[in-house]
Design a protein around this motif. Structure first.
Motif, short mmCIF file in Angstrom:
data_model
loop_
_atom_site.label_atom_id
_atom_site.label_comp_id
_atom_site.label_asym_id
_atom_site.label_seq_id
_atom_site.Cartn_x
_atom_site.Cartn_y
_atom_site.Cartn_z
N LEU A 1 0.83 -1.20 0.00
CA LEU A 1 0.00 0.00 0.00
C LEU A 1 0.87 1.25 0.00
O LEU A 1 0.62 2.18 -0.76
CB LEU A 1 -0.93 0.00 1.21
N TYR B 1 -5.77 -1.58 0.08
CA TYR B 1 -6.51 -0.99 1.20
C TYR B 1 -7.89 -1.60 1.36
O TYR B 1 -8.39 -1.71 2.47
CB TYR B 1 -6.55 0.55 1.15
N LEU C 1 -5.55 2.35 9.23
CA LEU C 1 -6.05 2.51 7.86
C LEU C 1 -6.95 3.74 7.75
O LEU C 1 -6.79 4.56 6.84
CB LEU C 1 -6.80 1.25 7.44
N ILE D 1 -11.77 4.50 1.21
CA ILE D 1 -11.22 3.71 2.32
C ILE D 1 -12.26 3.63 3.44
O ILE D 1 -12.50 2.55 4.00
CB ILE D 1 -9.88 4.29 2.80
#
Length: 186
Positions: free
Chosen positions: A39, A51, A66, A84
């Motif tokens: 990532l 992700y 994250l 995300i």
């Protein structure tokens, strides 16, 4: 002879298998660190599967890392930072809502006034909530906020989740009893 359609179909199939393998590696085997390396060393859109797969982790610290990284780092372009949050909400709906709530002004500033992505955010994050308590908390909070382009999507998500919770309260036990009484044959 290969056609461009068959090549594209093969690529899509490969990507789906890759995504499933990466997600399994994170969710069931705890292989987050290898994906973090990928990532952080890969740029968008090539890092989407990383992700998205990391979203499946069972490790709360990884979820936090994250989510916080989505706003802090340039893993995705500004206009796609919500992706995300939406990915995490599929696996960890309460954590995703808590993050949205804590960073509401940032997300509203990025998307709320003019971009229809804000509706996507609200519909996905609220629509993935699993308990009446989480839904009530989200409703109470969001009704006190400016919703901008997300107003309609928020109302739809609340109705959808309410319907699922009502059905579950009414019928889940009956369905479970029926399925237990009528096992499938092998």
């Amino acid at each position: 002879m290969y056609t461009s359609t068959s090549v594209l179909d093969s690529i899509k199939c490969f990507l789906q298998v890759t995504s499933a393998v990466l997600t399994y590696g994170v969710a069931e085997l705890g292989k987050e660190e290898k994906l973090w390396e990928k990532l952080e060393s890969t740029s968008y859109p090539h890092n989407q599967e990383y992700y998205r797969s990391l979203s499946a982790t069972k490790n709360p610290e990884t979820v936090t890392r994250l989510l916080e990284g989505s706003l802090k780092y340039d893993w995705v372009p500004l206009q796609n930072k919500y992706d995300i949050l939406n990915s995490v909400s599929g696996y960890h709906p309460a954590a995703a809502f808590k993050f949205l709530k804590g960073n509401y002004d940032t997300f509203y500033e990025l998307y709320g006034e003019t971009q229809f992505n804000f509706g996507n955010i609200l519909h996905t994050v609220v629509g993935n909530l699993k308990t009446r308590q989480d839904l009530e908390e989200a409703t109470t909070f969001l009704e006190s906020q400016k919703l901008g382009t997300g107003e309609r999507a928020f109302r739809i998500a609340v109705d959808e989740v309410s319907s699922v919770l009502d059905w579950r309260d009414c019928c889940e036990e009956d369905l479970r009893d029926y399925l237990l009484a009528h096992p499938t044959s092998n």
